[in-house]
Design a protein around this motif. Structure first.
Motif, mmCIF file in Angstrom:
data_model
loop_
_atom_site.group_PDB
_atom_site.id
_atom_site.type_symbol
_atom_site.label_atom_id
_atom_site.label_comp_id
_atom_site.label_asym_id
_atom_site.label_seq_id
_atom_site.Cartn_x
_atom_site.Cartn_y
_atom_site.Cartn_z
ATOM 1 N N GLN A 169 -7.282 -1.370 6.329
ATOM 2 C CA GLN A 169 -7.478 -2.455 7.283
ATOM 3 C C GLN A 169 -6.474 -2.288 8.415
ATOM 4 O O GLN A 169 -5.526 -1.522 8.304
ATOM 5 N N ARG A 170 -6.702 -2.980 9.501
ATOM 6 C CA ARG A 170 -5.775 -2.973 10.610
ATOM 7 C C ARG A 170 -5.104 -4.334 10.682
ATOM 8 O O ARG A 170 -5.774 -5.367 10.591
ATOM 9 N N LEU A 171 -3.790 -4.347 10.825
ATOM 10 C CA LEU A 171 -3.036 -5.587 10.820
ATOM 11 C C LEU A 171 -2.718 -5.989 12.263
ATOM 12 O O LEU A 171 -1.765 -5.503 12.864
ATOM 13 N N ASP A 172 -3.538 -6.859 12.803
ATOM 14 C CA ASP A 172 -3.358 -7.326 14.167
ATOM 15 C C ASP A 172 -2.415 -8.522 14.201
ATOM 16 O O ASP A 172 -1.971 -9.015 13.168
ATOM 17 N N ASN A 173 -2.130 -8.991 15.397
ATOM 18 C CA ASN A 173 -1.269 -10.163 15.595
ATOM 19 C C ASN A 173 0.118 -9.980 14.972
ATOM 20 O O ASN A 173 0.704 -10.930 14.462
ATOM 21 N N ALA A 202 -1.696 1.451 11.348
ATOM 22 C CA ALA A 202 -2.031 0.170 10.723
ATOM 23 C C ALA A 202 -1.713 -1.019 11.621
ATOM 24 O O ALA A 202 -2.215 -2.126 11.394
ATOM 25 N N PHE A 203 -0.878 -0.787 12.640
ATOM 26 C CA PHE A 203 -0.466 -1.880 13.529
ATOM 27 C C PHE A 203 -0.779 -1.504 14.985
ATOM 28 O O PHE A 203 0.122 -1.228 15.772
ATOM 29 N N PRO A 204 -2.043 -1.485 15.349
ATOM 30 C CA PRO A 204 -2.437 -0.971 16.668
ATOM 31 C C PRO A 204 -1.955 -1.817 17.848
ATOM 32 O O PRO A 204 -1.891 -1.317 18.969
ATOM 33 N N GLN A 205 -1.613 -3.072 17.620
ATOM 34 C CA GLN A 205 -1.221 -3.950 18.718
ATOM 35 C C GLN A 205 0.255 -4.338 18.678
ATOM 36 O O GLN A 205 0.675 -5.243 19.386
ATOM 37 N N VAL A 206 1.032 -3.658 17.867
ATOM 38 C CA VAL A 206 2.437 -4.032 17.717
ATOM 39 C C VAL A 206 3.183 -3.888 19.048
ATOM 40 O O VAL A 206 2.935 -2.958 19.827
ATOM 41 N N GLU A 207 4.068 -4.813 19.320
ATOM 42 C CA GLU A 207 4.812 -4.806 20.583
ATOM 43 C C GLU A 207 6.132 -4.050 20.467
ATOM 44 O O GLU A 207 6.615 -3.497 21.459
ATOM 45 N N TRP A 266 0.833 -1.193 0.000
ATOM 46 C CA TRP A 266 0.000 0.000 0.000
ATOM 47 C C TRP A 266 0.868 1.242 0.000
ATOM 48 O O TRP A 266 2.006 1.203 0.450
ATOM 49 N N ASP A 267 0.317 2.306 -0.524
ATOM 50 C CA ASP A 267 0.991 3.602 -0.543
ATOM 51 C C ASP A 267 0.814 4.224 0.831
ATOM 52 O O ASP A 267 -0.298 4.615 1.207
ATOM 53 N N ILE A 268 1.922 4.307 1.594
ATOM 54 C CA ILE A 268 1.793 4.747 2.985
ATOM 55 C C ILE A 268 1.426 6.219 3.123
ATOM 56 O O ILE A 268 1.163 6.678 4.234
ATOM 57 N N THR A 269 1.379 6.964 2.027
ATOM 58 C CA THR A 269 0.927 8.349 2.131
ATOM 59 C C THR A 269 -0.577 8.422 2.390
ATOM 60 O O THR A 269 -1.105 9.488 2.708
#
Length: 275
Positions: free
Chosen positions: A18-22, A56-61, A10-13
């Motif tokens: 979608q949200r990429l969990d896990n 995009a990565f709401p649960q990233v550690e 995806w174009d990050i601009t």
């Protein structure tokens, strides 16, 4: 088995739809790496893009942001540059400015473990920026060197950067917005480094030194004329390039060595052999 996607493009601009969990770790290296782009283009990719990646990565550690040592103050007279050295002022272009602004986005985020890496002049196999530009210095049967060539220059081989990232990911430490310089560890003069490159690539042109003051004037004029004419490509000399090649700095990465065991294995002579 269909449960995971190997890649999402995806174009990050723009925000991801979608949200990429896990996802445990994000290594954010996407950027507008161009000293010729304007602020709007650089800001869109480097700052807004970083915000979009974080969202995009709401649960990233763990979030690792690949920044640049070009965020350090260009007018700083210190030879040894540590993470405590002045940064965030006297930028030479909008690339450096927006990389620093993106750093603040990462550091100010709510991600539990987040960090910034500042490599300097990344080179290695597949390089489309550094080596081609160096080879452009072969003019009129001479290899042009900006300044007297005696100034120190730090490089970062891509394998060393990857090793640093691997060590961080393998570590059980939490990073609360720390910043780390990442280089090859060994620093020599510009002329010594260029001579090693010439030897590796069988370049026979003799060195020709262009005094820094003259190179800077040429860079200023070249940049002005190129922008006036609407050129889509950077000229051979710009104030940014002159500063990068003539400033006398050693990028100190001892903090990375102490905090997560960074141990660069590739020095520039070996790195050039791998090109």
């Amino acid at each position: 088995n269909g449960e995971y996607q190997d890649a999402v493009e995806w174009d990050i601009t723009a925000p991801l739809d979608q949200r990429l969990d896990n996802v445990d770790v994000v290594i954010h290296a996407a950027a507008k790496v161009d000293d010729w782009s304007n602020y709007k283009e650089s800001y869109s990719a480097n700052v807004i893009g970083t915000k979009n990646v974080i969202e995009a990565f709401p649960q990233v550690e763990l979030f690792i942001y690949i920044s640049s040592a070009s965020v350090y103050d260009s007018k700083n007279s210190e030879v040894v540059i540590s993470e405590e050295s002045p940064a965030g002022s006297n930028f030479l272009n909008d690339y450096s400015r927006t990389k620093f602004e993106a750093e603040r986005v990462v550091i100010d985020s709510l991600i539990s473990s987040r960090m910034v890496l500042r490599p300097h002049i990344i080179y290695g196999s597949g390089d489309k920026k550094i080596l081609p530009r160096l080879l452009q210095a072969r003019k009129f049967g001479r290899f042009l060197i900006l300044g007297n060539g005696k100034n120190n220059i730090s490089l970062t081989h891509i394998d060393n950067l990857v090793d640093a990232i691997t060590r961080i990911v393998s570590s059980d430490k939490k990073f609360d917005g720390e910043i780390f310089n990442i280089t090859d560890g060994k620093t020599d003069s510009v002329e010594t480094v260029i001579d090693a490159l010439k030897e590796t690539l069988n370049i026979t042109e003799k060195n020709f030194h262009v005094p820094r003051a003259i190179a800077l004037r040429i860079g200023i004029i070249s940049e002005y004329l190129s922008k006036l004419l609407g050129s889509q490509h950077s000229p051979l000399l710009t104030p940014y390039i002159v500063e990068q090649m003539t400033s006398d700095h050693i990028i100190d990465c001892s903090k990375a060595k102490e905090m997560f065991g960074y141990s660069p294995k590739v020095e520039y002579r070996e790195g050039f052999k791998r090109l």
